[in-house]
Enzyme design. Structure first.
Site, PDB file in Angstrom:
ATOM      1  N   CYS A  86      -3.456   0.569   6.855  1.00  0.00           N
ATOM      2  CA  CYS A  86      -3.566  -0.316   8.022  1.00  0.00           C
ATOM      3  C   CYS A  86      -4.288   0.338   9.186  1.00  0.00           C
ATOM      4  O   CYS A  86      -5.018  -0.320   9.916  1.00  0.00           O
ATOM      5  CB  CYS A  86      -2.169  -0.727   8.458  1.00  0.00           C
ATOM      6  N   GLU A 145       4.588  -4.566  11.955  1.00  0.00           N
ATOM      7  CA  GLU A 145       3.574  -3.534  11.691  1.00  0.00           C
ATOM      8  C   GLU A 145       2.447  -4.219  10.943  1.00  0.00           C
ATOM      9  O   GLU A 145       2.558  -4.450   9.736  1.00  0.00           O
ATOM     10  CB  GLU A 145       4.167  -2.408  10.840  1.00  0.00           C
ATOM     11  N   ASN A 192       0.809  -1.230   0.000  1.00  0.00           N
ATOM     12  CA  ASN A 192       0.000   0.000   0.000  1.00  0.00           C
ATOM     13  C   ASN A 192       0.842   1.280   0.000  1.00  0.00           C
ATOM     14  O   ASN A 192       0.447   2.278  -0.588  1.00  0.00           O
ATOM     15  CB  ASN A 192      -0.989  -0.013   1.159  1.00  0.00           C
ATOM     16  N   GLU A 198       7.779   2.031  14.829  1.00  0.00           N
ATOM     17  CA  GLU A 198       8.592   2.710  13.828  1.00  0.00           C
ATOM     18  C   GLU A 198       8.525   4.203  14.116  1.00  0.00           C
ATOM     19  O   GLU A 198       7.588   4.685  14.757  1.00  0.00           O
ATOM     20  CB  GLU A 198       8.065   2.396  12.416  1.00  0.00           C
TER      21      GLU A 198
HETATM   22  P1  NDP Z   1       0.919  -9.573   3.374  1.00  0.00           P
HETATM   23  O1  NDP Z   1       0.970  -9.958   4.802  1.00  0.00           O
HETATM   24  O2  NDP Z   1       0.237 -10.434   2.421  1.00  0.00           O
HETATM   25  O3  NDP Z   1       2.406  -9.369   2.818  1.00  0.00           O
HETATM   26  C1  NDP Z   1       3.343  -8.516   3.442  1.00  0.00           C
HETATM   27  C2  NDP Z   1       4.736  -8.845   2.933  1.00  0.00           C
HETATM   28  O4  NDP Z   1       5.145 -10.111   3.456  1.00  0.00           O
HETATM   29  C3  NDP Z   1       4.813  -8.986   1.413  1.00  0.00           C
HETATM   30  O5  NDP Z   1       6.069  -8.526   0.961  1.00  0.00           O
HETATM   31  C4  NDP Z   1       4.678 -10.480   1.220  1.00  0.00           C
HETATM   32  O6  NDP Z   1       5.185 -10.898  -0.020  1.00  0.00           O
HETATM   33  C5  NDP Z   1       5.492 -10.989   2.389  1.00  0.00           C
HETATM   34  N1  NDP Z   1       5.192 -12.350   2.821  1.00  0.00           N
HETATM   35  C6  NDP Z   1       4.096 -13.105   2.585  1.00  0.00           C
HETATM   36  N2  NDP Z   1       4.202 -14.317   3.196  1.00  0.00           N
HETATM   37  C7  NDP Z   1       5.392 -14.314   3.850  1.00  0.00           C
HETATM   38  C8  NDP Z   1       6.084 -15.260   4.681  1.00  0.00           C
HETATM   39  N3  NDP Z   1       5.573 -16.451   4.968  1.00  0.00           N
HETATM   40  N4  NDP Z   1       7.294 -14.911   5.185  1.00  0.00           N
HETATM   41  C9  NDP Z   1       7.828 -13.698   4.936  1.00  0.00           C
HETATM   42  N5  NDP Z   1       7.233 -12.763   4.149  1.00  0.00           N
HETATM   43  C10 NDP Z   1       6.031 -13.067   3.623  1.00  0.00           C
HETATM   44  O7  NDP Z   1       0.325  -8.101   3.391  1.00  0.00           O
HETATM   45  P2  NDP Z   1      -0.133  -7.220   2.145  1.00  0.00           P
HETATM   46  O8  NDP Z   1       1.038  -6.966   1.261  1.00  0.00           O
HETATM   47  O9  NDP Z   1      -1.362  -7.839   1.593  1.00  0.00           O
HETATM   48  O10 NDP Z   1      -0.472  -5.837   2.855  1.00  0.00           O
HETATM   49  C11 NDP Z   1      -1.663  -5.595   3.471  1.00  0.00           C
HETATM   50  C12 NDP Z   1      -1.553  -5.791   4.970  1.00  0.00           C
HETATM   51  O11 NDP Z   1      -0.498  -4.999   5.498  1.00  0.00           O
HETATM   52  C13 NDP Z   1      -2.795  -5.361   5.704  1.00  0.00           C
HETATM   53  O12 NDP Z   1      -3.161  -6.308   6.678  1.00  0.00           O
HETATM   54  C14 NDP Z   1      -2.378  -4.078   6.381  1.00  0.00           C
HETATM   55  O13 NDP Z   1      -3.117  -3.775   7.512  1.00  0.00           O
HETATM   56  C15 NDP Z   1      -0.941  -4.316   6.668  1.00  0.00           C
HETATM   57  N6  NDP Z   1      -0.231  -3.050   6.804  1.00  0.00           N
HETATM   58  C16 NDP Z   1       0.188  -2.665   8.055  1.00  0.00           C
HETATM   59  C17 NDP Z   1       0.797  -1.435   8.241  1.00  0.00           C
HETATM   60  C18 NDP Z   1       1.298  -1.012   9.583  1.00  0.00           C
HETATM   61  O14 NDP Z   1       2.169  -0.154   9.646  1.00  0.00           O
HETATM   62  N7  NDP Z   1       0.797  -1.533  10.678  1.00  0.00           N
HETATM   63  C19 NDP Z   1       0.969  -0.513   7.126  1.00  0.00           C
HETATM   64  C20 NDP Z   1       0.532  -1.029   5.857  1.00  0.00           C
HETATM   65  C21 NDP Z   1      -0.076  -2.264   5.724  1.00  0.00           C
HETATM   66  P3  NDP Z   1       4.213 -10.879  -1.316  1.00  0.00           P
HETATM   67  O15 NDP Z   1       3.306  -9.734  -1.244  1.00  0.00           O
HETATM   68  O16 NDP Z   1       5.173 -10.743  -2.421  1.00  0.00           O
HETATM   69  O17 NDP Z   1       3.481 -12.165  -1.234  1.00  0.00           O
END
Ligand code: NDP
Length: 483
Positions: free
Chosen positions: A283, A249, A152, A457
């Site tokens: 998020c 996060e 995002n 952070e």
């Molecule tokens: P995901 O949890 O699907 O993915 C996050 C990252 O982790 C991606 O780079 C993903 O790779 C990677 N990933 C996936 N599986 C694994 C694993 N088993 N081990 C290590 N890395 C892995 O989140 P989204 O990208 O769909 O983002 C949306 C989510 O992020 C929402 O829940 C949102 O709330 C949260 N978010 C939280 C924030 C905060 O600061 N608290 C800010 C922004 C978002 P890939 O995508 O390539 O599969």
């Protein structure tokens, strides 16, 4: 704009390609156009990136903090100078409107580099008098940190992790989301142009398995993830096996509580911003909007009128206020949540459908009469779907607001100062906004409680998460041995 990067990965100060890794496309979600083709990191690429980081880290940490800061400050200036191009790139990769990316993405990343560039030289230890003897503490970097980002806010997330990590003497290997792989590579180039030594910041591409490879590698001292709660659980578990430090996060289902003495127009502004900015893919969004029954009708009237005016369309058009969701999969997921909300009996106030027939657009959607037990009020949707719930009593609304596994953020709108502080104190959340929503300046720590995360952070708090303390005891007299 040429959006195809020179290669998929950035390792040891140079672009690196390895076509043995599975190919994947980066897609502009407003049109479905392929804007770049990349390859996932193979185990060999992953290993090379970690080797490069290990090799570079000690010399980087040995620089005077003010020298590290100078390089990071130059990077911030380049980020600002290239803000327009970086914003177009981010808009093409994420679908977020240019109106937003011009002010919220690379610019926020530059803030982080400026802040931590200035912070690094101020870090000191303690001296601890112990009678005859004394001790002192040193703040040391952790070593090689892995950063794993969500889709995002791709460049912002990369900067929020890299800036403190690098400022305090760590090296980093960063993996962006496979949906938005481009801006982290641009950041790596900028950092090296600013004078960052080769290997201190590396980027590898790939899906979850590549992230999992980072989280479980013995060369990694710390893992910082921005992502969903289920991914957070997996990454935290993998990191725990190696006793690695983590920052998590994660997601949220944050409450925004609007009391009957609130300025309704401002409260509507906050609810719209806190649900529809970035097409709802934030998020900390306040997706459970608790509105006091006495002002409910007025609030909903204004909310519906203003929501209907939101301009959806080509995110590159400067007039566009809302773009598509990041992917077709995310659009379909959001549409399923809307259908389930309708089935459960929530009242649709506006929106509720796909916008147009091409691109991943969803209308900004408001449900009223949402009950706490509905999926709408419990699950993170990560799309432009707002749930409005009623309340009458402060104690009752605090209990309901906290009755969730999440604890990322909360908001309260009231003109009553004592109540504002009382409710802020009672919220189980990492951040509470009073008469504001979703502002995340770099000076302020940001992060979650409960399932929404571990660690913080930004702000001074980031120091705790990218350094460790070494205690040095100085014996200043004879050794007193009983044998
Ligand atoms: P995901 O949890 O699907 O993915 C996050 C990252 O982790 C991606 O780079 C993903 O790779 C990677 N990933 C996936 N599986 C694994 C694993 N088993 N081990 C290590 N890395 C892995 O989140 P989204 O990208 O769909 O983002 C949306 C989510 O992020 C929402 O829940 C949102 O709330 C949260 N978010 C939280 C924030 C905060 O600061 N608290 C800010 C922004 C978002 P890939 O995508 O390539 O599969």
């Amino acid at each position: 704009m040429n959006t195809q990067p020179k290669a998929s990965h950035f390792i040891g100060g140079a672009f690196v390609e390895d076509t043995r890794g599975a190919a994947f496309d980066s897609i502009h979600p407003a049109t479905g156009a392929v804007i770049a083709r990349l390859h996932e990191a193979t185990p060999d690429i992953l290993s090379r990136s970690l080797e490069a980081a290990c090799d570079a880290q000690a010399a980087w940490a040995a620089l005077a903090p003010v020298e590290r800061g100078r390089i990071l400050h130059r990077a911030a200036m380049i980020l600002r100078a290239r803000n327009h191009d970086l914003s177009v790139l981010e808009t093409l990769d994420t679908g977020k409107p240019l109106q937003e990316t011009l002010v919220a993405d690379a610019a926020s990343g530059a803030d982080a580099f400026e802040y931590f560039a200035g912070f690094a030289p101020t870090v000191t230890g303690q001296t601890i008098p112990l009678g005859r003897d004394m001790a002192y503490t040193l703040r040391e970097p952790l070593g090689v940190c892995a950063g794993i980002g969500a889709w995002n806010y791709p460049i912002q997330i990369a900067c929020w992790k890299a800036a403190p990590a690098l400022a305090f003497g760590n090296a980093m290997v960063f993996k962006p989301s496979e949906l938005t792989p481009l801006s982290a590579l641009a950041l790596a180039e900028i950092l090296h142009e600013a004078g960052l030594p080769a290997g201190v910041f590396n980027v590898v591409q790939g899906r979850g398995a590549v992230g999992a490879g980072l989280a479980s590698d013995a060369r990694v001292a710390k893992v910082s993830l921005t992502g969903s709660v289920p991914t957070g659980r997996k990454v935290y578990t993998a990191a725990a096996q190696g006793m690695r430090a983590v920052t998590m996060e994660l997601g949220g289902k944050s409450p925004l509580i609007i009391f009957d003495d609130a300025d309704v127009e401002n409260a509507v502004s906050a609810a719209i911003l806190g649900n529809f900015y970035s097409a709802g893919q934030i998020c900390s969004n306040g997706t459970r909007v608790f509105v006091h029954q006495r002002i409910k009708a007025e609030f909903l009237d204004r909310l519906a009128a203003r929501t209907r005016q939101i301009r959806l369309g080509d995110p590159l058009d400067p007039q566009t206020q809302m773009g598509p969701l990041v992917s077709e999969e995310q659009m379909n997921k959001v549409l399923r949540h809307i259908a389930r909300g309708l089935d459960a009996g929530a009242r649709l106030v506006c929106g509720g459908a796909r916008h147009g027939t091409s691109g991943c657009f969803v209308q900004p959607t408001v449900f009223a009469d949402v009950r706490d037990d509905m999926a709408l009020a419990q699950q993170e949707i990560f799309g432009p779907v707002m749930s409005v719930l009623d309340f009458t009593d402060e104690t009752e609304v605090i209990a309901r607001a906290n009755a969730t596994e999440y604890g990322l953020a909360a908001g309260v709108f009231t003109r009553d100062l004592a109540r504002a502080h009382r409710v802020a104190g009672a919220m189980q959340a990492g951040t509470v906004w009073v008469n504001a929503y979703n502002l995340t300046p770099v000076e302020m720590p940001f992060g979650g409680v409960k399932a929404s995360g571990i660690g913080r952070e930004n702000g001074h708090a980031a120091l705790e998460h990218y350094t460790r303390i070494k205690s040095v005891y100085l014996g200043l007299g004879d050794v007193d041995a009983p044998y």
